[in-house]
Design a protein around this motif. Structure first.
Motif, short mmCIF file in Angstrom:
data_model
loop_
_atom_site.label_atom_id
_atom_site.label_comp_id
_atom_site.label_asym_id
_atom_site.label_seq_id
_atom_site.Cartn_x
_atom_site.Cartn_y
_atom_site.Cartn_z
N ASN A 215 -0.93 6.34 -2.44
CA ASN A 215 -2.01 5.40 -2.75
C ASN A 215 -3.25 5.67 -1.91
OD1 ASN A 215 -0.54 3.96 -4.66
ND2 ASN A 215 0.42 2.70 -3.08
N TYR A 216 -3.04 6.05 -0.66
CA TYR A 216 -4.17 6.29 0.24
C TYR A 216 -4.96 7.51 -0.23
CZ TYR A 216 -2.42 2.73 3.40
OH TYR A 216 -2.03 1.54 3.92
N GLY B 222 -6.82 0.59 -0.11
CA GLY B 222 -8.23 0.49 0.22
C GLY B 222 -8.50 -0.63 1.21
N GLU C 137 -10.35 -1.62 -11.00
CA GLU C 137 -8.93 -1.44 -11.25
C GLU C 137 -8.45 -2.66 -11.99
OE1 GLU C 137 -7.10 1.17 -10.44
OE2 GLU C 137 -8.85 2.15 -9.60
N ARG D 145 -10.58 8.69 -5.77
CA ARG D 145 -11.22 8.01 -6.89
C ARG D 145 -12.50 7.27 -6.50
NH1 ARG D 145 -7.32 4.64 -10.53
NH2 ARG D 145 -5.42 5.72 -9.92
N ILE E 70 -3.00 0.90 -4.92
CA ILE E 70 -4.24 1.58 -4.54
C ILE E 70 -5.25 0.59 -3.96
CG2 ILE E 70 -6.21 2.86 -5.47
CD1 ILE E 70 -4.28 4.12 -7.45
N ILE E 71 -5.34 -0.58 -4.60
CA ILE E 71 -6.26 -1.60 -4.10
C ILE E 71 -5.90 -1.98 -2.66
CG2 ILE E 71 -7.16 -3.92 -4.45
CD1 ILE E 71 -6.57 -3.63 -7.40
N GLU F 190 -5.02 8.68 -3.20
CA GLU F 190 -5.61 8.32 -4.49
C GLU F 190 -6.93 7.56 -4.32
OE1 GLU F 190 -4.35 8.26 -8.74
OE2 GLU F 190 -3.96 9.50 -7.00
N VAL F 191 -6.93 6.58 -3.41
CA VAL F 191 -8.10 5.73 -3.27
C VAL F 191 -9.30 6.53 -2.73
CG1 VAL F 191 -7.75 4.78 -0.95
CG2 VAL F 191 -8.83 3.38 -2.69
N LEU G 236 -13.57 -1.86 -6.08
CA LEU G 236 -12.18 -1.46 -6.25
C LEU G 236 -11.43 -2.53 -7.02
CD1 LEU G 236 -10.47 0.88 -5.15
CD2 LEU G 236 -9.88 -0.55 -3.23
N SER H 1 0.82 -1.21 0.00
CA SER H 1 0.00 0.00 0.00
C SER H 1 0.86 1.27 0.00
CB SER H 1 -0.94 -0.01 1.20
OG SER H 1 -0.23 0.23 2.39
#
Lengths: 312, 272
Positions: free
Chosen positions: B54-55, B243, B232, B61, B239-240, B57-58, B228, B33
């Motif tokens: 990434n955090y 999440g 993706e 989005r 990113i996954i 971003e998630v 998610l 992550s």
């Protein structure tokens, strides 16, 4: 009560009876009042739907779930001639066969390890228990990566060891096993916690006297630990069994029932039939089949358990 | 009891090895992550820098915040509902002696043999006909009644001396007042255990929220993860994983805090 009744006149005696009767009625009403929320909710969301499912299983329905044509046992007969349902049955039984012993053996091993009185044992216990806090969806995401054909760890390790990589979730030979492995991991935390609790409730004195007698570690394991743990084991086996039959999330996330329906477990099959194909009648027949299997399993285990299990 | 050094070393070795294996999937996800896609593709284990990219971003989005809120509300509702309904029933089973009590208790046991999946089709129709699709009550109310919780609390209530009840009766204290002022405070720890258990299982619920919601405004985090993962196209693993980590943090914290109690409570409820 009797003594006083003797010296009372007839009229008063009747009053006492009346009072007792009234008291009983009051207690009954009070009891029912406290139980009312449970009874209403169970009726609405458990007993009524169960009856309704049985009813629907004898019908074909329209898209909104209202029965249209009575077909008798046909939905059930169709089930057992449908190759897809038979395959789903086979997958479910194999899945149970993999995950129940797998979960029990691994978590028993971990619980025995974690029951030792050592410094820092709490950290290990927490790590073992951690999978209980991880939801099926999150766990599926974790394992989706581990199973990834090229960058996933499992194939990386296989390749490093000189083996061919495996299409874990795409190869019909492996998919069910892959889902089972991830399921065992998801189950571990809960079964571990319960088994550790069971181990901790065994009287230390038993081990101490066995030590004095010079009994070996494995002898103690076989003659003290396992028999004393049997009620816990019995409970955990039942729960794991039932959970295995109810598996849905990881199938939906990892394989969607594929490849070639190899991982189409029964609840996923019900879900597809009911909520994707809108075939509520046949889906209800499957649901009733699931209900009967779980009912029988629980009853058999209770009967067997009563005899074999060693209760204190 | 003393332990030989050899045995100690062996035990620690086994403990460490198994703990590493069990914890690996979670650890790998946590590390990923913080990684860029490139780092993941090249098979790095430890991220080169601690980046929260990434955090951010998630959250940008996906309506993850909304999902988290929905899960929180639904789980708290289920938790409270279960506590109220189960403690009322457990009280009746322990303190009120009435005709038919054993029969009702037997029916409670029988409910444990009906899997929710077997009655999910009519339940879905009920919720739909009540207009409860896409509502918190639709997510929560079907799970309020719970045999396991009732048994757990019944076990605990039984330890309260009967004399206390008799004394309160003589003092003219009614059942409901006795329940609120004596029984509940005494059973605090069991209630807490049940609360933790209820919250954990509700937060992690998957199939029912999938059916009972169709609108992003009421979707829960588990559905968020499903979305998610499927949207993706397996390339943005960072990113996954970010999440997934966000989704498991609340339950992991709860588990770590309540582990001991939970273990005791579950064992008691299960075995006595």
């Amino acid at each position: 009560m009797k003594d006083t009744a003797v010296i009372l006149s007839d009229e008063k005696q009747i009053d006492v009876f009346k009072a007792v009767k009234k008291q009983k009625l009051v207690r009954f009403l009070k009891g029912m009042l406290f139980l009312m929320p449970s009874i209403v909710l169970f009726s609405l969301f458990l007993f009524y739907p169960l009856g309704r499912t049985i009813y629907l299983s004898f019908f074909l329905t329209d898209g909104s779930g209202d029965p249209t044509v009575f077909v008798g046992w046909e939905n059930y007969l169709n089930l057992f001639t449908s190759p897809i349902f038979l395959k789903s049955l086979r997958a479910t039984f194999l899945f149970v066969l993999y995950t129940v012993p797998g979960t029990i053996l691994v978590s028993l091993f971990l619980a025995i390890l974690a029951n030792e009185k050592l410094k820092g044992i709490g950290i290990f216990r927490t790590m073992y228990a951690s999978t209980m806090g991880i939801s099926v969806a999150a766990a599926s995401v974790f394992w989706m990566f581990l199973f990834h054909p090229t960058i996933g760890w499992l194939n990386q390790i296989l390749q490093a060891l000189g083996f061919n990589s495996i299409g874990w979730l795409t190869d019909p030979q492996w998919a069910l096993l892959a889902v089972s492995i991830s399921t065992i991991w998801m189950n571990l935390g809960f079964t571990f916690l319960i088994m550790l609790g069971g181990l901790q409730s065994i009287d230390r004195y038993l081990y101490e006297s066995a030590d004095i007698d010079g009994a070996s570690y494995f002898y103690q394991l076989r003659r003290i630990t396992l028999p004393m743990l049997s009620p816990t084991l019995f409970f955990v086996i039942t729960v794991t069994f039932i959970n295995a039959f109810q598996t849905f999330g990881q199938i939906d996330m990892l394989t969607r029932g594929g490849p070639q329906n190899e991982t189409q477990l029964i609840v996923y099959s019900i879900y597809q039939e009911a909520f994707m194909n809108y075939q509520f009648g046949p889906a209800s027949a499957q649901a009733i089949f699931l209900f009967i299997v779980i009912l029988l399993l629980t009853l058999i285990q209770f009967k067997l358990g009563e005899r074999k299990v060693h209760y204190q | 009891m003393t332990m030989s050094v050899k045995r100690k070393v062996l035990l620690y070795l086994l403990l460490t090895l198994t703990a590493c294996i069990v914890f690996a999937p979670t650890f790998i996800a946590l590390m990923m992550s913080f990684m860029t896609s490139q780092e993941i593709m090249t098979g790095q284990i430890i991220p080169s820098s601690l980046s929260f990219e990434n955090y951010l971003e998630v959250f940008q989005r996906f309506p993850l915040m909304r999902y988290l809120l929905n899960s929180l509300v639904a789980s708290l509702l289920i938790m409270l509902g279960q506590l109220i309904v189960a403690s009322l029933s457990a009280y009746a089973f322990v303190f009120i002696d009435f005709k038919g009590r054993d029969l009702i208790f037997f029916i409670f046991i029988a409910t444990m043999m009906v899997p929710f999946e077997a009655s999910i089709i009519p339940n879905f129709h009920t919720i739909r006909d009540l207009n409860w699709i896409n509502s918190y009550q639709g997510l929560a109310v079907p799970f309020f009644a719970m045999a396991f919780g009732t048994f757990l609390l019944r076990q605990n209530f039984k330890q309260i001396p009967k004399e206390l009840k008799e004394a309160s009766e003589i003092a003219g204290i009614g059942d409901f007042k006795f329940f609120l002022t004596v029984v509940l405070p005494v059973a605090k720890t069991s209630l807490l255990t049940l609360a933790v258990y209820g919250f954990l299982t509700s937060w992690n619920m998957y199939l029912w929220p999938l059916l009972a919601t169709t609108d992003d405004r009421y979707r829960t985090v588990q559905f968020g993860l499903r979305q998610l993962q499927s949207q993706e196209q397996l390339n943005e693993w960072g990113i996954i994983m970010a999440g997934a980590i966000i989704v498991v943090i609340p339950t992991l914290i709860l588990l770590f805090l309540g582990q001991k109690k939970l273990q005791q409570g579950l064992t008691e409820g299960a075995l006595k």
